[in-house]
Design an enzyme around this catalytic site. Sequence first.
Site, PDB file in Angstrom:
ATOM      1  CB  SER A 112      -0.945  -0.035   1.215  1.00  0.00           C
ATOM      2  OG  SER A 112      -1.961   0.932   1.093  1.00  0.00           O
ATOM      3  CD  GLU A 210      -2.552  -3.167  -4.129  1.00  0.00           C
ATOM      4  OE1 GLU A 210      -3.782  -3.074  -3.921  1.00  0.00           O
ATOM      5  OE2 GLU A 210      -1.709  -2.510  -3.489  1.00  0.00           O
ATOM      6  CG  HIS A 280      -5.554  -2.389  -0.360  1.00  0.00           C
ATOM      7  ND1 HIS A 280      -4.546  -2.303  -1.300  1.00  0.00           N
ATOM      8  CD2 HIS A 280      -5.236  -1.499   0.616  1.00  0.00           C
ATOM      9  CE1 HIS A 280      -3.673  -1.384  -0.907  1.00  0.00           C
ATOM     10  NE2 HIS A 280      -4.064  -0.885   0.241  1.00  0.00           N
TER      11      HIS A 280
END
Length: 311
Positions: A112, A210, A280
């Site tokens: 992330s 992603e 996620h």
Amino acid sequence: MRTALVPPRLEHGDRVRFVSPASPPTRDGVKRGEELLTGWGLRVEIGEHAFDQVGYLAGADEDRLADLNEAIRDPGVRAIFATTGGKGAYRIAGDLDFAAARRDPKPLVGFSDITHLHLALWRRCRLVGLTGPFVNWYDEYTGPASAESLRRALMTTDPITVHQDPAEPTAAVTVEGSASGFLMGGNLSEVRGEVGVELPSLDGAILFIEDVKGTGLGQVDRELTQLMKSGSFDGLRGVAVGQFPGFEETVRGGWTIIDVLRDRLTRLGVPVLGGLPIGHAHNPHLPTLPLGTNATVDTAAGTLTVAAGVR
């Protein structure tokens, strides 16, 4: 291209450090992460400012940076774990002690917002990192399979293979073919955020992406378009696409997230392997992937295979 710096694998008794370069973790989650790694025979230390909080950040910029650089410089610390992502790593990514990282390579684990740090460490000193779960650990989010994948990525030199999940929506963006190159990337929003800053050359790379829903389909369209127009995708050899949760019910003008990804990625003229269960979304099987080692996408086999991120 300079040779990748592959850090040594972890061994029983090694010291490791938990730091918070982005948003603050919970004490319960970090305690569980500490228990997990202690069970592997590692000695866990917690950064001085790991539980600080300033707004949505885990303390002041200088304190988050100090904790991270102290871990990079300490020769007894053999791996660094981000407690969580969120926001803030982009503020300090360019100020890491890259000279110390080159002298004493050690893996940084996280994903992330930690993508900013992985990109900077690769661009500045070709340090291999690991995109993997946070040590703000919750078993319901990252279960035993995730823990075992993380352990193997850190403590063995086995290659890592991730199989396409046909049930993942992004499986539909696959463009047939196979390609090899060094794996780089992470969260798409954060990759785009480093254009003109810490984004390394992707010439010869397999790009892993992603993302999670933010402002909508236009968000992903803008991210991919900027990367394309900026020349960031020049020389790209292939794309590996993970999860894009939150977009399942989003339709604009008849388009879904799959249409946006397909429209942008097919223009690259390289193999695209979608449907990887990484990102996620709640996933007890979340794998850990090295960033910077050689990888192969093979759409016929439905696999992304990556060389070990430790030696």
